[in-house]
Design an enzyme around this catalytic site. Structure first.
Site, short mmCIF file in Angstrom:
data_model
loop_
_atom_site.label_atom_id
_atom_site.label_comp_id
_atom_site.label_asym_id
_atom_site.label_seq_id
_atom_site.Cartn_x
_atom_site.Cartn_y
_atom_site.Cartn_z
N GLY A 1 0.81 -1.22 0.00
CA GLY A 1 0.00 0.00 0.00
C GLY A 1 0.84 1.26 0.00
O GLY A 1 0.36 2.35 -0.29
N ASP B 1 1.06 -11.28 6.43
CA ASP B 1 1.60 -10.42 5.38
C ASP B 1 2.94 -9.82 5.81
O ASP B 1 3.61 -9.18 4.99
CB ASP B 1 0.61 -9.30 5.02
P1 AMP Z 1 1.29 -3.25 8.15
O1 AMP Z 1 0.43 -3.60 9.33
O2 AMP Z 1 2.12 -2.01 8.34
O3 AMP Z 1 2.11 -4.41 7.71
O4 AMP Z 1 0.31 -2.86 6.95
C1 AMP Z 1 -0.78 -3.65 6.57
C2 AMP Z 1 -1.27 -3.20 5.23
O5 AMP Z 1 -1.63 -1.82 5.25
C3 AMP Z 1 -0.26 -3.35 4.11
O6 AMP Z 1 -0.98 -3.70 2.96
C4 AMP Z 1 0.30 -1.95 3.98
O7 AMP Z 1 0.82 -1.69 2.70
C5 AMP Z 1 -0.92 -1.11 4.25
N1 AMP Z 1 -0.57 0.22 4.78
C6 AMP Z 1 -0.08 0.53 5.99
N2 AMP Z 1 0.12 1.85 6.10
C7 AMP Z 1 -0.25 2.41 4.92
C8 AMP Z 1 -0.27 3.73 4.40
N3 AMP Z 1 0.10 4.80 5.12
N4 AMP Z 1 -0.72 3.89 3.14
C9 AMP Z 1 -1.10 2.85 2.40
N5 AMP Z 1 -1.11 1.59 2.83
C10 AMP Z 1 -0.69 1.35 4.08
MG MG Z 2 3.19 -5.04 6.35
#
Ligand code: AMP
Ligand code: MG
Length: 534
Positions: free
Chosen positions: A113, A281
């Site tokens: 993301g 993930d």
């Molecule tokens: P994480 O818990 O940080 O591993 O993120 C989980 C999901 O949310 C993944 O698909 C990330 O790419 C997405 N994500 C987290 N923060 C952001 C952000 N600021 N913008 C876009 N996608 C995000």
């Molecule tokens: Mg992640």
């Protein structure tokens, strides 16, 4: 050792490859808006340019292994590229599609993301490495979020990736930290207090960033051909010793993923690292620590501790849960691979390997930490120590590091044994009273064991010091570097980058960072509590 300059090239002169992009199914769409992307392994997406990219930090150690010369201060073109403002010839930037189980629930499509891979280079050892920007702007996988990252979390990822590498923990790496010159709005604790914070981009580096979730999304969406292509690709390029992809290689590959994951988690436990968001993930198919978010380092030893406020209720991802959660995550991967492998017994054998390997690694690491020989089964000396460490707030790093200084001769007094450890206790005067007596008794039995085993002292102490880091990226230490960076002062970051290159060395000039968490940090955001807001 510094590489001769002749072997290092300016970043702009690297040749970039796009093996991942060439090998997998592309998103046929090109509109960069959040959406479902059925049938694809990735979407092509160009980083969103930022206002004023400026290089804040650079890892010389990683740069040299990649054959890249340190950019000039400020970064120039390199800051443009690694800040997402410019794409060089040969780069085919993409965001990967993956899914995942978040906090135990299937979450469907997630994907990169805010991460965008620029391309691949071949490092000086001949290994292919992906350069991936985190915080480079929206992608089709951004869902409701902005694709950006703030300086505080980017600095934490940058420093911790390199610190983990030098600790000997398998990890993705970080090459650079670039300030974007743009503000990012974050409600740090999701409590209705949004603030504008400085934005930043980290360039992470790994042979590949494929996660368990890349396989899970294909299995969940019945995209069997994509799943097989990805598995074959991972085996061919990242597990080539397993031979040509096929039923035998698939089973051997899952087995090795289980083995690597066991080793990674055992190292986390050894150094007191708590990942904080072990969703599937965030589990690398290469067994690397990946996605540094609300991670933390144990200060007081506590199996139940998690830095992640989002997980404060359930404590699913607390320190002591990590080994079980990794196992659970591997069962999700096994589920996703079940049709491909076509042999559930082989998958079960892989899962069993995880349990056995984790147990073997962890007992050996604990034995090294204590300077004793590993025993088969539960070692009563270790079980009792865990009870004692939990009883009163005891700094994990200081306690284990100083254990090597405790006299092991039979006629040492209780006070002589306790003295080297006193700095590890948070309560004034501790250890004292009943706790002090029980701990002194434990130390006497530990000393007896050391004498019985009769390992040459210098060898035993060296083994303990190699397993018990003196310096880790304590949460309050990282926070001080963040506070300074917010004032444009990168000196504390530079100091930490140097210090953490040699975490097992005494480095007495940095002894102020071998210290318990100061009281001001006990409840300070970023020091004791972190959220996923980054
Ligand atoms: P994480 O818990 O940080 O591993 O993120 C989980 C999901 O949310 C993944 O698909 C990330 O790419 C997405 N994500 C987290 N923060 C952001 C952000 N600021 N913008 C876009 N996608 C995000
Ligand atoms: Mg992640």
């Amino acid at each position: 050792m510094n590489a001769p300059d002749a072997l290092l090239r300016p970043f702009e002169q690297l040749s970039f490859d796009d093996l991942f992009v060439r090998s997998h199914a592309a998103d046929p769409g090109s509109h960069n808006v959040p959406r479902q992307v059925p049938g694809a392994a990735y979407s092509r997406v160009i980083p969103t340019p930022v206002a004023a990219p400026r290089l804040l930090a650079w890892s010389d150690v990683l740069g040299e292994s990649l054959g890249i010369a340190r950019p000039a201060p400020g970064g120039g073109v390199v800051a443009d590229v690694l800040g997402g403002a410019r794409v060089l010839p040969g780069m085919q930037p993409y965001a990967a599609r993956y899914g995942g189980h978040q906090f135990g629930q299937w979450a469907g499509q997630l994907g990169d993301g805010r991460a965008i891979t620029l391309g691949e280079i071949i490092d000086r050892a001949g290994q292919r490495q992906e350069l991936q920007l985190k915080g480079a702007g929206r992608t089709p996988y951004s869902r409701h979020a902005d694709g950006r990252a703030v300086l505080r979390s980017s600095l934490r990822e940058f420093l911790c990736s390199e610190a983990m590498h030098h600790l000997g923990v398998p990890t993705t790496r970080a090459l650079s930290l670039v300030a974007t010159g743009e503000g990012v709005v974050r409600d740090m604790f999701y409590n209705g207090n949004p603030q504008v914070e400085p934005g930043a981009v980290v360039c992470r580096v790994a042979p590949c960033f494929v996660r368990f979730g890349n396989f899970e999304i294909f299995a969940a969406e019945n995209e069997a051909a994509n799943l097989q292509t990805l598995a074959d690709w991972v085996i061919r390029h990242h597990y080539p010793h397993l031979g040509e992809p096929g039923p035998k290689a698939y089973a051997a590959w899952f087995d090795e993923v289980c083995g690597r994951t066991a080793l990674m988690v055992a190292h986390w436990m050894r150094v007191g690292f708590v990942h904080g968001v072990m969703n599937t993930d965030n589990m690398s198919i290469l067994g690397l620590t990946i996605d540094y978010g609300p991670y933390g380092w144990l200060e007081g030893f506590d199996l139940d501790w998690t830095p992640n406020t989002t997980d404060a209720e359930e404590r699913r991802y607390s320190y002591g849960q990590q080994p079980q959660i990794a196992y659970w995550n591997l069962t999700r991967l096994a589920g996703a691979l079940s049709d491909l492998v076509g042999d559930d017994d082989a998958l079960r054998a892989g899962l069993e390997r995880y349990r056995i390997d984790f147990g073997t690694h962890w007992s050996q690491m604990l034995a090294d930490k204590l300077g004793i020989a590993a025993q088969a089964g539960d070692d009563p000396l270790i079980v009792e120590l865990f009870g004692l460490l939990q009883q009163t707030e005891t700094d994990m790093t200081i306690f284990f590091r100083r254990l090597a200084d405790v006299p092991s001769d039979a006629d040492a007094t209780a006070e002589q044994r306790l003295a080297p450890l006193r700095d590890a206790f948070y309560a004034p005067g501790a250890p004292s009273g009943e706790h002090g007596r029980v701990l002194a008794d434990w130390l006497a039995r530990h000393a007896q064991r050391v004498r019985d085993e009769a390992e040459p002292p210098a060898q035993r102490i060296a083994r303990m010091q190699r397993s018990n880091p003196k310096y880790v990226l304590r949460n309050w230490i990282a926070q001080q570097a963040i506070d300074a960076a917010a004032q444009d002062d990168m000196a504390p970051t530079e100091r930490l980058l140097e210090l953490l290159k040699r975490p097992y060395d005494e480095q007495p000039e940095h002894a102020d960072l071998f210290a318990r968490r100061p009281e001001w940090a006990r409840f300070k955001p970023g020091c004791s509590a972190l959220s996923c807001s980054s």
